[in-house]
Write an enzyme that holds these catalytic residues in place. Structure first.
Site, PDB file in Angstrom:
ATOM      1  N   THR A 103       0.849  -1.196   0.000  1.00 50.40           N
ATOM      2  CA  THR A 103       0.000   0.000   0.000  1.00 50.40           C
ATOM      3  C   THR A 103       0.884   1.246   0.000  1.00 50.40           C
ATOM      4  OG1 THR A 103      -1.567  -1.247   1.308  1.00 50.40           O
ATOM      5  CG2 THR A 103      -1.878   1.131   1.260  1.00 50.40           C
ATOM      6  N   GLU A 111      20.989  -9.276  -7.307  1.00 49.57           N
ATOM      7  CA  GLU A 111      21.135  -9.622  -5.882  1.00 49.57           C
ATOM      8  C   GLU A 111      19.765  -9.744  -5.251  1.00 49.57           C
ATOM      9  OE1 GLU A 111      23.346  -6.590  -3.942  1.00 49.57           O
ATOM     10  OE2 GLU A 111      24.886  -6.536  -5.487  1.00 49.57           O
ATOM     11  N   LYS A 120      17.044  -8.624  -2.604  1.00 53.34           N
ATOM     12  CA  LYS A 120      16.779  -7.409  -1.830  1.00 53.34           C
ATOM     13  C   LYS A 120      16.432  -7.839  -0.410  1.00 53.34           C
ATOM     14  CE  LYS A 120      14.554  -2.988  -1.899  1.00 53.34           C
ATOM     15  NZ  LYS A 120      14.018  -3.052  -0.537  1.00 53.34           N
ATOM     16  N   ASP A 145      15.357  -7.860   3.291  1.00 59.80           N
ATOM     17  CA  ASP A 145      14.385  -7.032   4.005  1.00 59.80           C
ATOM     18  C   ASP A 145      14.910  -6.743   5.407  1.00 59.80           C
ATOM     19  OD1 ASP A 145      12.174  -5.550   4.167  1.00 59.80           O
ATOM     20  OD2 ASP A 145      10.747  -7.206   4.316  1.00 59.80           O
ATOM     21  N   TYR A 189      24.739  -8.537   5.690  1.00 56.14           N
ATOM     22  CA  TYR A 189      25.392  -8.751   4.394  1.00 56.14           C
ATOM     23  C   TYR A 189      25.743  -7.375   3.848  1.00 56.14           C
ATOM     24  CZ  TYR A 189      24.053 -13.694   3.803  1.00 56.14           C
ATOM     25  OH  TYR A 189      23.931 -15.045   3.932  1.00 56.14           O
ATOM     26  N   LYS A 216      10.201  -5.466  -7.110  1.00 55.98           N
ATOM     27  CA  LYS A 216       9.521  -5.936  -5.898  1.00 55.98           C
ATOM     28  C   LYS A 216       8.539  -7.062  -6.216  1.00 55.98           C
ATOM     29  CE  LYS A 216      10.434  -2.527  -2.621  1.00 55.98           C
ATOM     30  NZ  LYS A 216       9.913  -1.755  -1.502  1.00 55.98           N
ATOM     31  N   CYS A 262     -21.599 -25.010  21.935  1.00 58.11           N
ATOM     32  CA  CYS A 262     -21.350 -25.179  20.500  1.00 58.11           C
ATOM     33  C   CYS A 262     -22.234 -24.197  19.723  1.00 58.11           C
ATOM     34  CB  CYS A 262     -21.656 -26.610  20.086  1.00 58.11           C
ATOM     35  SG  CYS A 262     -21.621 -26.845  18.296  1.00 58.11           S
ATOM     36  N   CYS A 289     -24.962 -26.404  17.712  1.00 57.49           N
ATOM     37  CA  CYS A 289     -26.011 -27.255  18.286  1.00 57.49           C
ATOM     38  C   CYS A 289     -26.279 -26.944  19.758  1.00 57.49           C
ATOM     39  CB  CYS A 289     -25.677 -28.738  18.088  1.00 57.49           C
ATOM     40  SG  CYS A 289     -24.272 -29.273  19.070  1.00 57.49           S
ATOM     41  N   CYS A 331     -17.003 -29.973  20.696  1.00 56.84           N
ATOM     42  CA  CYS A 331     -18.422 -30.220  20.924  1.00 56.84           C
ATOM     43  C   CYS A 331     -18.584 -31.733  21.037  1.00 56.84           C
ATOM     44  CB  CYS A 331     -19.232 -29.676  19.754  1.00 56.84           C
ATOM     45  SG  CYS A 331     -20.909 -30.319  19.721  1.00 56.84           S
ATOM     46  N   CYS A 372     -24.361 -33.212  15.844  1.00 52.39           N
ATOM     47  CA  CYS A 372     -24.059 -31.779  15.701  1.00 52.39           C
ATOM     48  C   CYS A 372     -23.977 -31.494  14.194  1.00 52.39           C
ATOM     49  CB  CYS A 372     -22.728 -31.452  16.363  1.00 52.39           C
ATOM     50  SG  CYS A 372     -22.109 -29.823  15.920  1.00 52.39           S
TER      51      CYS A 372
HETATM   52  N1  LIG Z   1       4.794   0.030   5.593  1.00 47.48           N
HETATM   53  C1  LIG Z   1       5.142   1.264   5.850  1.00 47.48           C
HETATM   54  O1  LIG Z   1       4.482   2.009   6.564  1.00 47.48           O
HETATM   55  C2  LIG Z   1       6.408   1.787   5.261  1.00 47.48           C
HETATM   56  C3  LIG Z   1       6.835   3.082   5.505  1.00 47.48           C
HETATM   57  C4  LIG Z   1       8.032   3.493   4.959  1.00 47.48           C
HETATM   58  C5  LIG Z   1       8.763   2.627   4.155  1.00 47.48           C
HETATM   59  N2  LIG Z   1       8.301   1.360   3.934  1.00 47.48           N
HETATM   60  C6  LIG Z   1       9.022   0.389   3.078  1.00 47.48           C
HETATM   61  O2  LIG Z   1      10.307   0.800   2.844  1.00 47.48           O
HETATM   62  C7  LIG Z   1      10.486   1.079   1.477  1.00 47.48           C
HETATM   63  C8  LIG Z   1      11.162   2.367   1.293  1.00 47.48           C
HETATM   64  O3  LIG Z   1      12.326   2.278   1.984  1.00 47.48           O
HETATM   65  P1  LIG Z   1      13.707   2.496   1.324  1.00 47.48           P
HETATM   66  O4  LIG Z   1      13.857   3.901   0.921  1.00 47.48           O
HETATM   67  O5  LIG Z   1      14.663   1.899   2.255  1.00 47.48           O
HETATM   68  O6  LIG Z   1      13.648   1.743  -0.024  1.00 47.48           O
HETATM   69  P2  LIG Z   1      13.738   0.243  -0.329  1.00 47.48           P
HETATM   70  O7  LIG Z   1      13.786  -0.557   0.889  1.00 47.48           O
HETATM   71  O8  LIG Z   1      12.672  -0.073  -1.295  1.00 47.48           O
HETATM   72  O9  LIG Z   1      15.143   0.142  -1.102  1.00 47.48           O
HETATM   73  C9  LIG Z   1      16.384   0.716  -0.707  1.00 47.48           C
HETATM   74  C10 LIG Z   1      17.092  -0.064   0.320  1.00 47.48           C
HETATM   75  O10 LIG Z   1      17.183  -1.422  -0.015  1.00 47.48           O
HETATM   76  C11 LIG Z   1      18.180  -1.983   0.817  1.00 47.48           C
HETATM   77  N3  LIG Z   1      18.772  -3.162   0.185  1.00 47.48           N
HETATM   78  C12 LIG Z   1      18.469  -4.438   0.506  1.00 47.48           C
HETATM   79  N4  LIG Z   1      19.164  -5.317  -0.207  1.00 47.48           N
HETATM   80  C13 LIG Z   1      19.977  -4.593  -1.009  1.00 47.48           C
HETATM   81  C14 LIG Z   1      20.945  -4.962  -1.980  1.00 47.48           C
HETATM   82  N5  LIG Z   1      21.222  -6.234  -2.277  1.00 47.48           N
HETATM   83  N6  LIG Z   1      21.589  -3.953  -2.620  1.00 47.48           N
HETATM   84  C15 LIG Z   1      21.305  -2.667  -2.342  1.00 47.48           C
HETATM   85  N7  LIG Z   1      20.401  -2.258  -1.436  1.00 47.48           N
HETATM   86  C16 LIG Z   1      19.722  -3.219  -0.769  1.00 47.48           C
HETATM   87  C17 LIG Z   1      19.148  -0.871   1.122  1.00 47.48           C
HETATM   88  O11 LIG Z   1      19.160  -0.699   2.505  1.00 47.48           O
HETATM   89  C18 LIG Z   1      18.528   0.334   0.482  1.00 47.48           C
HETATM   90  O12 LIG Z   1      18.646   1.458   1.253  1.00 47.48           O
HETATM   91  C19 LIG Z   1       9.131   1.126   0.857  1.00 47.48           C
HETATM   92  O13 LIG Z   1       9.169   0.681  -0.480  1.00 47.48           O
HETATM   93  C20 LIG Z   1       8.347   0.242   1.750  1.00 47.48           C
HETATM   94  O14 LIG Z   1       8.462  -1.083   1.269  1.00 47.48           O
HETATM   95  C21 LIG Z   1       7.168   0.937   4.466  1.00 47.48           C
END
Ligand SMILES: NC(=O)c1ccc[n+]([C@@H]2O[C@H](COP(=O)([O-])OP(=O)(O)OC[C@H]3O[C@@H](n4cnc5c(N)ncnc54)[C@H](O)[C@@H]3O)[C@@H](O)[C@H]2O)c1
Length: 771
Positions: free
Chosen positions: A40, A117, A119, A121, A269, A359, A453, A456, A472, A478
């Site tokens: 969102t 690579e 991404k 979290d 990493y 994403k 329940c 029943c 139950c 039942c």
């Molecule tokens: N849910 C919420 O309320 C809320 C609020 C703010 C931000 N967010 C989330 O955070 C995101 C925005 O944050 P953002 O500016 O950090 O952007 P982002 O997380 O989409 O992307 C940038 C970040 O990805 C990270 N990253 C992870 N693996 C990596 C890799 N292999 N190479 C390079 N970078 C890597 C780095 O830390 C980089 O700063 C939004 O897209 C959202 O998903 C969510």
């Protein structure tokens, strides 16, 4: 199609979006909570970018589209990065990714190698090394200034104070992602639960020492206080962020212990560099080699791709395998590998132009918990489940999720009316993770487990003594239990009657008309007649909400699934009144066929505890008839391979119940065949000496020419053991498209893998024919 929105309307919408985005960012970066799900949030950002593209005058310097993270002061000291830390632009489809790659290649003016690579979290960290020694660790902050977290960072064994080797640059900034691995996250939440218990026990102790008299509500208060101190973490990202940024020196007692544990769960990493003058390498992939030489942890999941097709394959591969990775990932990062191009392509105020984040569809969303309803299943277990506003998650619409029992409801801390975080990963069953406490407005109410329940009215009892799960006890009549059992009879693992699914089972056991359903229990199933089912009427329910539909006058709509009006031709030929529908005719025809299906299927359809297809097959093969099973002693039953003591006890107990006997005799009177024709009697294992004798085979993915059941059946019929998981004892793994972790496991263990054609040879001719 370009959108036609007036400047005025766009301004109103942009302001509204900006307010929401800033609120969400404050919570996310400042307080480690997500007010909305990432999908969102990303949607809001995209829309704002779009509005600014249509009306560039809306794009002020302080627009969220121009900013990285948040500068929000959180009480930690800050430091300016030597070089800005940027965010990444996002794409959400392979099409957009390909477009971005084409544009980037055009700007580069030459062929480009792509570094792909995962991404990770987590949260970004900047490690500043001067002549090989760590001088500071900081979060990204607003990209220019970050919060100092050096002390905590040094508690991570992976972050070296002194880099390995010699000849380090005078200054280098290493960027990476701090995260909590999935396994560590599970352990962390289990530990939080223990801390909760200890905090609760301490509170009661203190209470007792003061000589206070414990009242139930005091205990309740102590429980909620403990839950507030040591909550379950909703996701690894937010737990990692809070973990790295906590002020550990201000903590003591249990809080200190829990805080240290949280830091110990963190991992790192590295994935980038900043402020490194003239690095002695030409490509980002080589940077990683250098960083690894210095003793910094790099991800094993990176790849240099020479074409966008290869990039797409990488994206697709990890889309399917994202749950086989040690950490959570929300996408793939694609980078231009050549470092000189990084300078040439440059960056916007928020993100580099030489990298992009693809994403994946969301696996975690937020939705409204409309109600918690208790359902009773075929075994009588009363299970609370969450009824939610429909939410699109991991590619499907979710409206319900089980909450298991009242203790789980309590542990998750959800109230009816809460906004909740809902997770569904791939094929995994959806799960409510917890409430978004900050979204409460005081109208939420607590769930109370009913004492009777809901179907029943029989008082619910613990499943067994001291058990938290309730059931139950009215097993025979039942309506919920009868409906569940009838549905089970039709299921694929039992009699496989396609016309007898959930909806039909409900129509036969709980119609609105007639008042007395044709089936009071399943004993009458095989004697059903058209006269009995044609009058049935059922309530029409809304597919979205599951609630009864009403017509304009507020009358609940009903439907008669088993009848239809006569056609004009039938009327002409004198036929009058409602006629049986094709559904009615199919149901009775399929029931007729089911009467002579394999004995094992009939055994499964009896709903005997623990008797599933495996035990039922073993019983049917050994004994050949229900009568022989009934006459067998406990020892005789338990001795059969694949049966054992628990199932033997369960069979004996089942036969002792009168209404169970009634099912057997009434089915028999209706023509059900309780014996395998030609079976020579107890002790004759039918497939002994098959071509797979003594071999264990696992079938996974879709194998051409076989259904899932069919593949299992083929293995068993050939005398082999059809196992459901891969281990060292597995001899062969047959894998088709869609095979996931089992295939990976087989590769890891070096087990021979077969395709559908080879599998066919194996089960028909045996392993020697494979060559
Ligand atoms: N849910 C919420 O309320 C809320 C609020 C703010 C931000 N967010 C989330 O955070 C995101 C925005 O944050 P953002 O500016 O950090 O952007 P982002 O997380 O989409 O992307 C940038 C970040 O990805 C990270 N990253 C992870 N693996 C990596 C890799 N292999 N190479 C390079 N970078 C890597 C780095 O830390 C980089 O700063 C939004 O897209 C959202 O998903 C969510």
């Amino acid at each position: 199609m370009p959108e036609n929105i007036s400047l005025e309307d766009a301004r109103v919408e942009a302001e509204e979006l900006t307010t929401r985005i800033l609120e969400a960012k404050d919570a996310y970066y400042g307080r480690d909570t997500s007010l909305v799900d990432d999908f969102t949030y990303d949607g809001w950002m995209h829309r704002l970018e779009e509005l600014e593209r249509l009306h560039p005058e809306l794009q002020g310097q302080d627009s969220p589209t121009q900013m990285v993270g948040a500068a929000e002061a959180t009480g930690l000291a800050t430091i300016e990065h030597a070089e800005r830390m940027l965010s990444l632009d996002n794409v959400f489809s392979l099409e957009e990714l390909t477009e971005w790659a084409a544009k980037t290649r055009a700007s580069a003016g030459r062929d480009v190698d792509w570094l792909t690579e995962l991404k990770i979290d987590g949260l970004a960290i900047n490690l500043r090394y001067e002549n090989g020694r760590l001088t500071s660790a900081a979060t990204r902050g607003d990209g220019r200034v970050g919060e100092i977290v050096t002390e905590n960072a040094l508690r991570l064994p992976e972050i070296p104070l002194q880099l390995d080797g010699t000849g380090h640059p005078p200054i280098v900034e290493v960027r990476g992602e701090v995260f909590i691995p999935v396994a560590a996250f599970e352990r962390l939440n289990a530990a939080q639960a223990e801390f909760r218990e200890r905090a609760y026990a301490d509170a009661l102790d203190r209470w007792e020492k003061r000589g206070g008299v414990k009242k139930p509500f005091e205990e309740e208060k102590a429980r909620s206080a403990a839950a507030r101190r040591f909550p379950s973490f909703a996701n690894p990202r937010n737990a990692a962020s809070g973990g790295l940024r906590q002020q550990i020196e201000k903590k003591n007692g249990l809080e200190l212990e829990a805080g240290m544990l949280r830091i110990e769960s963190l991992a790192l990493y590295v994935h980038g560099i900043g402020a490194w003058e003239n690095p002695p390498v030409a490509a980002q992939s080589q940077v990683y080699e250098k960083l690894a030489e210095w003793g910094l942890p790099t991800s094993p999941h990176t790849k240099v791709c020479t074409s966008i097709d290869e990039v797409a394959a990488f994206v697709e591969y990890y889309g399917e395998h994202r749950h086989d990775i040690e950490h959570e990932l929300d996408g793939i990062v694609v980078k231009v590998d050549e470092l000189s191009l990084h300078d040439e392509l440059g960056a916007t105020s928020r993100a580099p132009r030489w990298a992009i984040a693809y994403k994946y569809p969301p696996e975690e969303v937020q939705t409204k918990l409309l109600d918690i309803v208790v359902s009773v299943g075929r075994t009588g277990r009363a299970t609370p489940f969450a009824v939610m506003a429909p939410a699109q998650v991991a590619g499907s619409v979710v409206r319900q999720a089980t909450l298991h029992n009242k203790d789980v409801v309590k542990a998750k801390g959800v109230l009816i009316g809460d906004t909740v975080v809902l997770r569904k990963a791939g094929d995994v069953i959806p799960e409510v993770l917890g409430p978004v406490v900050e979204r409460r407005d005081g109208t939420e109410r607590e769930f109370v487990m009913p004492e009777v329940c809901p179907e029943c009215g029989t008082p619910l009892r613990p499943m067994k003594e001291g058990d938290i799960d309730l059931r139950c006890p009215n097993a025979r009549s039942c309506p919920a239990q009868v409906r569940g059992r009838v549905e089970h009879i039709g299921s694929r693992g039992a009699l496989d009657i396609e016309a007898l699914g959930e909806v039909t089972a409900a129509a036969l056991t709980q119609p609105t008309t007639p008042a007395d359903p044709p089936l009071e229990t399943e004993a009458g199933l095989f004697a059903l007649t058209l006269e009995e089912i044609v009058p049935i009427e059922v309530v029409v329910r809304d597919a979205e909400t599951g609630l009864p539909k009403e017509d304009d006058d507020g009358v609940v709509k009903t439907r008669a699934p088993f009848r239809r009006n006569p056609t004009a031709a039938e009327k002409k030929s004198g036929l009058e009144g409602p006629q049986p529908s094709s559904q009615a005719l199919t149901l009775l025809a399929e029931l007729e066929k089911a009467k002579t299906k394999d004995l094992w299927r009939l055994l499964v359809s009896l709903n005997i505890r623990h008797v599933g297809p495996v035990a039922a097959r073993a019983l049917a093969q050994w004994f050949g008839s229900l009568d022989a099973i009934r006459r067998a002693s406990r020892d005789e039953l338990a001795a059969v391979e694949g049966v054992g003591g628990i199932i033997a006890d369960s069979l004996l107990a089942w036969f002792e119940v009168d209404w169970h006997q009634e099912i057997v005799s009434r089915w028999e009177a209706a023509g059900v065949q309780w014996a395998t024709p030609g079976h020579p009697g107890p002790g004759a294992a039918v497939v002994e000496g098959g071509v797979l004798d003594g071999l264990t085979v696992v079938a996974t993915g879709s194998l051409e020419g076989y259904t899932r059941d069919g593949a299992q059946e083929a293995i068993i019929q050939a005398g082999g053991k059809a196992a459901s998981s891969v281990s060292k004892k597995t001899d062969f793994v047959a894998a088709g498209p869609g095979a996931g972790s089992k295939l990976a496991k087989a590769e890891e263990l070096g087990i021979r893998i077969l395709d559908a054609a080879q599998f066919h040879i194996l089960v028909t001719e045996g392993p020697d024919a494979l060559g």
